[in-house]
Enzyme design. Structure first.
Site, PDB file in Angstrom:
ATOM      1  N   HIS A 473      -3.302  22.101  52.894  1.00 53.77           N
ATOM      2  CA  HIS A 473      -4.580  22.319  52.222  1.00 53.77           C
ATOM      3  C   HIS A 473      -4.560  22.058  50.716  1.00 53.77           C
ATOM      4  O   HIS A 473      -5.620  21.842  50.102  1.00 53.77           O
ATOM      5  CB  HIS A 473      -5.035  23.760  52.462  1.00 53.77           C
ATOM      6  CG  HIS A 473      -6.518  23.926  52.495  1.00 53.77           C
ATOM      7  ND1 HIS A 473      -7.379  23.210  51.683  1.00 53.77           N
ATOM      8  CD2 HIS A 473      -7.320  24.728  53.240  1.00 53.77           C
ATOM      9  CE1 HIS A 473      -8.627  23.565  51.930  1.00 53.77           C
ATOM     10  NE2 HIS A 473      -8.622  24.476  52.867  1.00 53.77           N
ATOM     11  N   THR A 602     -14.122  23.181  45.687  1.00 57.06           N
ATOM     12  CA  THR A 602     -15.012  24.064  46.432  1.00 57.06           C
ATOM     13  C   THR A 602     -15.408  25.269  45.590  1.00 57.06           C
ATOM     14  O   THR A 602     -14.743  25.612  44.623  1.00 57.06           O
ATOM     15  CB  THR A 602     -14.347  24.589  47.726  1.00 57.06           C
ATOM     16  OG1 THR A 602     -13.169  25.331  47.372  1.00 57.06           O
ATOM     17  CG2 THR A 602     -13.991  23.454  48.661  1.00 57.06           C
TER      18      THR A 602
END
Length: 721
Positions: A473, A602
């Site tokens: 990630h 994000t």
């Protein structure tokens, strides 16, 4: 066999004068082709750098400006208002290229034209950046677009109409603004108000006010200063502190998975499917290197930041005692493969030519047919990447810093990506709901030693030809790998194809060198560390309850008829389902992209609001506590159809099921969902068996019912009106 095949390219004889080395013609050919390929890449990068640097200008537009300046001069019109003459006087006189007045005049006009051209580019870029800083269009009701937004959209289209390359818009994207402290504090208090009683809220309000008056002003100055200096004031810290400094195992806690098409099956032959997919991935990487991929555009108008794509391939997370680091290489010509406890190195090129899918199928089939057993300590070696990061960093330093172990580890860490050839089969059977969950579990963690969790992504090929990804990630967020996966699945199905018997098209070259088996020397002390990491990872994996299901009653088609956002509809359903499941609300995390800003990643949408809790309470009878600790519900919608590889209306069964991740909290839920077309939604729900408060299947049933109840509410409201 691989070493023997490669050795024939090099010959030597011992003579009285010493050792005489002779390179065969084939070896010289490979060296020559590799050099040519390397120089081609350099030239392409230089060319792309120039074209990207002058966007929205182009060499053609520069030539037009030069011709206009020269033409006006011949027509006795000085559009430079005397600047050309001034430049001409400043040029050095005497011998050389400036000898004649005519040459000096042409050179002066070229310099002036270049300056005008560059000023035009700067003006267009700044104008585009100013236009892209407007986000009012996001808050307008569908079908009720204001005149201002319509004019804005026309201007953006005009300024970005020329065919852009992948990174053409990067310098035109606005910077992520630093929010003001009062606004941040106010939004925070609004987000926690539904979760606290009056006494607790008053205490939180007092603490927030104290933070706003005392601590925040100094911190805000640092953030503003960094925003002036850095391209993005938060993304590097996000990567460092959220991901790389975490000492917890990657498996379940950080890595996530992506599923294959689940309603069709192109071939049951494992090696053939992998041959097509690996070939398609390297085709994508080539487009990525050449910047031939179109930037993702929100609503087809607003460009999204593409910087996360840079580290998609040739990237590995290197463990450290205090913090990991991401190692990214400019190129890699092989993949690392795991099968039955053995590691292999498979070349992707022959000289400068990318291997055809049928050649790759042959290579993977050679690995599947290889009967050799694992070396001592080799079978569970990858468990090191699934255990604690400190233990892995210490083992890497102690046992893999020299000799054959370092060489073998380098082959894995320097690979384009990792490939796992599994011995078991998985697929989605609509008549067996548990099949989708078992498929997801296999992708999320496997057996904890048949995935290299440090690689940017691992391609997992099951025995029946079904595929999936396990993705690290830190280097990027899910929409980035989703973009690659859409290209790969579309290319595999609609462009490469298979024979009637399920093999890759074409005839393979049997003279290719066989895959190279990696050699290890794993001492007993290292095997003990491997076994310890395996136990840690297995405990994590066994504790995960994963419930995946396909919701069939409706999809975004019905939701849009209700004149509401599909994502908002699902988020409200999740709030209702969680309240029914736990009898209380919790601070909810929904991942939201900030890629409309340069180097954005994000941000958090807090979907548990005063309005959503009021709606839920109106839907539920009886009194309940409204109290919970933060982040018990972590949610994410999966992006789809970022690139149009095929028409989903024409091929409705070509649906991926999305992917999922582990629960963020030990007593919470992780929910990933994909609104897959007009008539279905896929959900991936994770929780932990060790928590007596959570149950993924129970929560899934609540989600189903909540969706149906809210849809019925809209239908009743529509009938009443």
């Amino acid at each position: 066999m691989a070493e023997a095949h490669q050795a024939v390219a090099f010959q030597f004889t011992v003579t009285p004068d010493g050792v005489d080395f002779r390179l065969s013609r084939e070896a010289l050919k490979h060296i020559y082709l590799s050099g040519i390929n390397s120089w081609k890449k350099r030239l392409i990068r230089i060319k792309n750098g120039i074209l990207r640097g002058v966007y929205p200008g182009s060499p053609t537009s520069w030539l037009v400006v030069v011709m206009a300046t020269v033409g006006s001069s011949y027509c006795k019109v000085d559009i430079s208002m005397g600047l050309v003459c001034y430049i001409q006087r400043c040029l050095p006189k005497g011998c050389g290229p400036y000898r004649t007045p005519h040459t000096r005049a042409l050179l002066s006009m070229a310099i002036f034209s270049t300056g005008v051209w560059m000023m035009g580019i700067f003006f267009f870029r700044q104008t585009l950046k100013l236009l892209l800083s407007y986000h009012g269009w996001m808050f307008e009701m569908h079908g009720q677009t204001s005149h201002f937004t319509k004019v804005w959209a026309i201007c953006v289209r005009l300024l970005s109409s020329r065919r852009p390359m992948l990174y053409s818009f990067q310098t035109s994207l606005p910077k992520l603004p630093v929010p003001s402290v009062p606004a941040t504090v106010q939004r925070y208090l609004e987000s926690v108000r539904p979760l606290l009683d009056d006494e607790e809220y008053y205490r939180m309000e007092t603490l927030a006010k104290e933070f706003q008056d005392k601590t925040a002003p100094r911190l805000q100055k640092y953030l503003v200063l960094k925003s002036w200096w850095a391209t993005n004031y938060v993304s590097d810290w996000w990567e460092e502190y959220v991901y790389l400094r975490s000492r917890a195992p990657l498996v379940v806690n950080s890595n996530y998975y992506v599923m294959d098409f689940v309603l069709i099956n192109n071939t049951n032959i494992q090696a053939a499917r992998l041959g097509n997919v690996v070939h398609a991935m390297i085709m994508y990487r080539r487009k990525l290197d050449r910047e031939e991929i179109k930037p993702v555009m929100a609503l087809g108008i607003v460009p999204m930041c593409s910087y996360q794509m840079e580290r998609m391939f040739n990237t590995t997370r290197i463990p450290g005692k205090e913090s990991d680091l991401l190692q990214h290489l400019s190129d890699s010509r092989h993949v690392a493969v795991y099968h039955k406890g053995r590691f292999f190195k498979v070349w992707l090129y022959e000289g400068s030519r990318l291997l055809k899918p049928c050649d790759l199928e042959m290579q993977f089939q050679r690995i599947l047919d290889d009967p050799s057993p694992p070396q001592p300590g080799e079978e569970k070696l990858a468990a090191l990447t699934a255990g604690g990061r400190v233990e892995w960093a210490q083992a890497r330093q102690a046992f893999f810093s020299s000799g054959k172990n370092k060489a073998a580890l380098d082959a894995i860490e320097r690979a384009a990506f990792f490939v796992a050839l599994d011995e078991e089969s998985h697929h989605y059977d609509p008549d067996d709901e548990a099949s989708l969950s078992l498929y997801g579990k296999a992708l999320l963690h496997g057996n904890c030693y048949n995935r290299w969790f440090d690689k940017s992504f691992t391609v997992i090929a099951f025995k029946n030809g079904q595929l999936g990804l396990n993705t690290e990630h830190a280097w990027a967020d899910a929409p980035i790998i989703g973009h690659l996966w859409e290209f790969v699945l579309g290319t595999d199905t609609f462009h490469l194809g298979y024979t009637e018997t399920g093999h890759c098209l074409g005839k393979p070259n049997p003279m290719l060198a066989a895959p190279q088996r990696l050699q290890w020397d794993i001492p007993e002390q290292c095997r003990a560390v491997i076994e310890s990491a395996y136990r840690v990872a297995t405990a994590l994996a066994d504790d995960v309850e994963l419930y995946c299901f396909q919701f069939l009653p409706f999809g975004k088609g019905l939701i849009k008829k209700c004149r509401t956002s599909p994502d908002a509809f699902v988020q409200i359903a999740l709030q209702l389902a969680h309240f029914r499941d736990r009898g209380k609300f919790c601070l909810t995390y929904e991942a939201s992209m900030t890629r409309m800003f340069r180097e954005g990643r994000t941000e958090t949408v807090r979907s548990c609001t005063s309005e959503s809790t009021a709606f839920v309470q109106a839907m539920v009878e009886g009194s309940h506590m409204v109290l919970s600790e933060p982040w018990r519900l972590s949610t994410s919608q999966i992006a789809q159809f970022q690139i149009r590889m095929f028409d989903p209306d024409q091929y409705p069964n070509h649906l991926g099921a999305g992917g999922g991740f582990g629960p963020v909290a030990d007593d919470g839920y992780g929910v990933s969902y994909m609104i897959a077309g007009e008539n279905t939604i896929f959900f991936h729900i994770s929780s932990k068996f060790s928590s007596s408060e959570t149950n993924a299947q129970r929560f899934g049933k609540h989600i189903r019912q909540a969706l149906l109840d809210i849809a019925d509410l809209f239908q009743v409201s529509k009938a009443d009106s």
